[in-house]
Motif scaffolding. Structure first.
Motif, mmCIF file in Angstrom:
data_model
loop_
_atom_site.group_PDB
_atom_site.id
_atom_site.type_symbol
_atom_site.label_atom_id
_atom_site.label_comp_id
_atom_site.label_asym_id
_atom_site.label_seq_id
_atom_site.Cartn_x
_atom_site.Cartn_y
_atom_site.Cartn_z
ATOM 1 N N UNK A 106 0.832 -1.205 0.000
ATOM 2 C CA UNK A 106 0.000 0.000 0.000
ATOM 3 C C UNK A 106 0.868 1.256 0.000
ATOM 4 N N UNK A 107 1.947 1.247 0.778
ATOM 5 C CA UNK A 107 2.842 2.404 0.828
ATOM 6 C C UNK A 107 3.488 2.658 -0.533
ATOM 7 N N UNK A 108 3.932 1.618 -1.211
ATOM 8 C CA UNK A 108 4.562 1.790 -2.516
ATOM 9 C C UNK A 108 3.556 2.281 -3.548
ATOM 10 N N UNK A 109 2.366 1.740 -3.495
ATOM 11 C CA UNK A 109 1.321 2.188 -4.418
ATOM 12 C C UNK A 109 0.997 3.664 -4.182
ATOM 13 N N UNK A 110 0.852 4.046 -2.927
ATOM 14 C CA UNK A 110 0.549 5.438 -2.604
ATOM 15 C C UNK A 110 1.714 6.350 -2.970
ATOM 16 N N UNK A 111 2.940 5.870 -2.801
ATOM 17 C CA UNK A 111 4.106 6.682 -3.146
ATOM 18 C C UNK A 111 4.114 7.017 -4.630
ATOM 19 N N UNK A 112 3.903 6.015 -5.470
ATOM 20 C CA UNK A 112 3.879 6.266 -6.909
ATOM 21 C C UNK A 112 2.698 7.148 -7.293
ATOM 22 N N UNK A 113 1.588 6.971 -6.611
ATOM 23 C CA UNK A 113 0.403 7.790 -6.880
ATOM 24 C C UNK A 113 0.675 9.256 -6.551
ATOM 25 N N UNK A 114 1.180 9.526 -5.354
ATOM 26 C CA UNK A 114 1.437 10.905 -4.943
ATOM 27 C C UNK A 114 2.438 11.590 -5.866
ATOM 28 N N UNK A 115 3.474 10.886 -6.261
ATOM 29 C CA UNK A 115 4.499 11.483 -7.107
ATOM 30 C C UNK A 115 3.979 11.793 -8.513
ATOM 31 N N UNK A 116 2.826 11.244 -8.858
ATOM 32 C CA UNK A 116 2.226 11.545 -10.162
ATOM 33 C C UNK A 116 0.987 12.432 -10.034
ATOM 34 N N UNK A 117 0.790 13.037 -8.854
ATOM 35 C CA UNK A 117 -0.270 14.022 -8.699
ATOM 36 C C UNK A 117 -1.586 13.505 -8.181
ATOM 37 N N UNK A 118 -1.656 12.244 -7.794
ATOM 38 C CA UNK A 118 -2.884 11.689 -7.220
ATOM 39 C C UNK A 118 -2.887 11.980 -5.724
ATOM 40 N N UNK A 119 -3.829 12.779 -5.274
ATOM 41 C CA UNK A 119 -3.925 13.091 -3.851
ATOM 42 C C UNK A 119 -5.049 12.327 -3.160
ATOM 43 N N UNK A 120 -5.962 11.737 -3.945
ATOM 44 C CA UNK A 120 -7.059 10.949 -3.380
ATOM 45 C C UNK A 120 -7.187 9.641 -4.145
ATOM 46 N N UNK A 121 -7.261 8.545 -3.402
ATOM 47 C CA UNK A 121 -7.470 7.223 -3.973
ATOM 48 C C UNK A 121 -8.852 6.703 -3.616
ATOM 49 N N UNK A 122 -9.555 6.187 -4.604
ATOM 50 C CA UNK A 122 -10.726 5.356 -4.352
ATOM 51 C C UNK A 122 -10.230 3.929 -4.574
ATOM 52 N N UNK A 123 -9.803 3.311 -3.493
ATOM 53 C CA UNK A 123 -9.024 2.068 -3.559
ATOM 54 C C UNK A 123 -9.902 0.877 -3.195
ATOM 55 N N UNK A 124 -10.232 0.109 -4.207
ATOM 56 C CA UNK A 124 -11.102 -1.053 -4.042
ATOM 57 C C UNK A 124 -10.216 -2.267 -3.749
#
Length: 508
Positions: A106-124
C-alpha cells in the motif's frame, strides 16, 4: 502560520473559471484553503511561495483503482478481463498475505500515486482468499502514514466464481466446479456486519482523510441482498458504494442470461442505484441504462487505459455527458493498467474518444477531462464538499507544476498542455490537507528507497507464490477462453469495440 502561494496560474475547477488559467494567490491555514484572489492576506509568520512560472490545480482523484494488484504490475498482457482475472483474482490456491506485506504494498502504491499528482485514492481492495480487519488496518495505516487521502474498501464476492459468468461451468471438469462451489463465501449479513465495524473503526482516522467504503464486486458476483444492503449502508454513512458494472461484453451477456435484463436495470430493480453509488467502467451500457444512471444521480468511474489494455471496449463518453452523468477518471489496478499514474489516464481519455466518430464537436474537451480528474472524481468519492476545486473552505489538496519546463514550452494554453504534453515530470509540489507530501520529486513522509529495498528482498518468495497460483488456475483457461469467444459473438444491442461487431460477422 499559513502557507501562501502568490501570483500563480490557477485552474480553480470551480463554476466561475473552471479549467481556464487565472492569476490568483492562495492562502492555506492548516489543512484548509481560506482565501483565493488576486491578493490575499499575509502575515509575518507565513511561508510565502513565489507562484510565478507555476501552475496550480486541484489534486487528482483516482476514482477507481486496486492497490492490491501492485505486486502483479507488468506480469500479464493480451488477456481479456475474464481470462486475466483467473490469475490476478485467483479462484484456487491463493494464500492470505501477511499484514506487513499489505502495508508495504500500500505504501509503494501510494508513493507512486502521490508522485504523479494523485492526492485521493478510491481504492477497491480485494484480499484473496478473503479480507480481515488486520489486512484492512494495514492499508489504512499505510495511507495514514504517507499522507494520502483515500477511501478503502472491503471488496467482496459472495458467489462461487464459476457461477459469476455464463456457460463456463458446463465446460469445466466436474470436480473443479465442485471444488470452487465448496469454497466458503461470506453471507450478506456477514459482509454488512464487517462493513459496519470498519465504518465505525475508521470514521475519524486522520481527521476523515482515510475512511472505509462499501464495494460489492459486481451484480453478477454478489447476491441481491448484499448489493441492496451495501447501497443502503453507504447512503446512511455518506460514503461511496463502489461496484463494477458492464466492463465487458461478457457482462452484457451475463445480465441477459442471469436476469433477462441489463445489469444496470437489475441494479435499479433491487435498489442498487443511488447518489452514493459509483459504477466502475460502465462500457457496455445501453441508452436506457444511461438514463437510469442520470435519474438516480449515480456516477461512473471511467478507466480508459485499463479498458484499452484488457480490450474491454470504449465507454460512451459523450452520451454520459449529454445525460448529465458525473464521470470520474481512474487508473484501475496496477495489473490491468500497470500504472497508478493519472497523467496517462488524462491523455488517454482526451484522445481515445476522438477515434469513435468524425464529429469533432462530440470529442472530449480538455476542460471535461480535467473536471473528471478533479471535481468529477471528488463527486464519485462523495468528497465533493471538501476536495476537487480550489475555493475557500476546501481542503488544500493541490498540485504545483513548473511552467518553465519543456512540457510547457512554448507556453500556449496551460490547460491543454497539462492534458496533452505533461507526464508528471514538471510536478514540483504536492499538498494533501495543506501538508507538502512531495517536493521536487521526493516524498517527504516516507523513505522511498527503503520501501523499494524492502520489497526487492521479498520478491523471490512473492514470485514463487505467483507462479504456483497461476499453474493451479490454468485449469480454467480453456473454458473461460471459449466463454469469452461465445459471448463476443452474441448481439447485446450495443457495440463498444472499435473494430467490426463479431455478432454481425459472417464467421461469428
Amino acid at each position: 502560520m499559513a502557507l501562501v502561494l502568490r501570483d500563480a496560474e490557477v485552474l480553480t475547477m470551480d463554476a466561475d473559471t473552471g479549467a481556464t488559467p487565472v492569476r490568483r494567490s492562495i492562502r492555506i491555514d492548516g489543512d484548509t484553503i481560506t482565501e483565493v484572489g488576486a491578493r490575499v492576506r499575509t502575515d509575518d509568520t507565513d511561508t510565502v511561495l513565489d507562484g510565478r512560472d507555476r501552475l496550480v490545480c486541484p489534486g487528482f482523484v483516482n476514482a477507481h483503482t486496486h492497490s492490491w494488484e501492485y505486486l502483479a504490475k507488468g506480469r500479464y498482457d493480451n488477456l481479456p478481463l475474464e481470462l486475466w482475472m483467473l490469475y490476478s483474482y485467483p479462484i484456487l490456491g491463493a494464500r492470505p498475505l501477511p499484514p506487513d506485506l499489505v502495508r508495504l504494498r500500500s505504501l509503494l502504491f501510494a508513493a507512486e500515486s502521490l508522485k504523479s499528482g494523485v492526492t485521493t485514492l478510491v481504492d477497491d481492495v480485494l484480499e484473496t482468499p478473503g479480507q480481515d480487519l488486520d489486512q484492512l488496518d494495514a492499508v489504512v495505516d499505510g495511507y495514514d502514514r504517507i499522507g494520502i487521502r483515500a477511501d478503502v474498501s472491503g471488496h467482496v464476492i459472495n458467489r462461487p466464481f464459476v457461477d459469476t459468468v455464463p456457460y463456463a461451468a458446463d465446460r469445466l471438469p466436474a470436480d473443479v466446479v465442485a471444488e470452487v462451489r465448496a469454497r466458503p463465501v461470506p453471507t450478506a449479513g456477514e459482509y454488512l456486519a464487517f462493513s459496519e465495524a470498519a465504518l465505525k473503526r475508521y470514521r475519524d482516522r486522520a481527521g476523515g482523510r482515510v475512511r472505509y467504503m462499501l464495494a460489492p464486486s459486481g451484480p453478477q458476483r454478489c447476491t441481491d441482498d448484499l448489493i441492496s444492503g451495501a447501497a443502503e449502508l453507504a447512503v446512511a454513512h455518506d460514503v461511496p458504494c463502489h461496484i463494477h458494472v458492464l466492463e465487458t461484453k461478457v457482462q452484457a451477456v451475463t445480465g441477459r442470461e442471469f436476469h433477462g435484463r441489463t445489469l444496470v436495470e437489475h441494479l435499479h430493480r433491487i435498489g442498487g442505484l443511488a447518489p452514493n453509488t459509483t459504477l466502475a467502467h460502465g462500457i457496455w451500457v445501453t441508452d436506457a441504462d444511461i438514463d437510469l444512471l442520470a435519474e438516480h444521480d449515480t456516477c461512473v468511474a471511467h478507466n480508459p487505459v485499463s479498458n484499452l489494455k484488457l480490450g474491454s471496449g470504449i465507454a460512451p463518453w459523450r452520451s454520459y455527458h449529454r445525460a448529465g452523468v458525473t464521470l470520474g477518471l481512474g487508473t484501475d489496478g496496477c495489473s490491468s493498467s500497470d500504472t497508478p499514474r493519472m497523467h496517462d489516464v488524462l491523455k488517454a481519455a482526451a484522445l481515445l474518444h476522438k477515434a469513435t466518430g468524425p464529429d469533432h464537436h462530440e470529442w472530449p474537451r480538455a476542460d471535461e477531462v480535467l473536471r473528471a480528474a478533479t471535481a468529477g472524481g471528488a463527486r464519485t468519492a462523495r468528497r465533493h464538499r471538501e476536495i476537487g476545486t480550489i475555493a475557500p473552505g476546501m481542503q488544500a489538496d493541490l498540485l504545483v507544476y513548473d511552467l518553465s519546463t519543456l512540457a510547457f514550452t512554448p507556453r500556449n494554453r496551460a490547460e491543454l498542455q497539462l492534458v496533452h504534453s505533461e507526464n508528471g515530470s514538471s510536478l514540483r509540489r504536492v499538498l494533501v490537507a495543506g501538508r507538502t507530501v512531495v517536493e521536487d520529486g521526493r516524498l517527504t513522509t516516507v523513505d522511498e528507497d527503503a520501501l523499494r529495498a524492502e520489497l526487492t528482498a521479498l520478491l523471490p518468495d512473492i514470485r514463487a507464490g505467483q507462479d504456483r497460483v497461476e499453474r493451479r488456475n490454468d485449469v480454467f483457461a480453456a473454458a473461460f477462453e471459449w466463454m469469452h469467444r461465445t459471448c463476443a459473438a452474441q448481439d447485446v444491442g450495443v457495440h463498444r469495440w472499435s473494430g467490426p461487431d463479431p455478432s454481425r460477422s459472417r464467421d461469428g
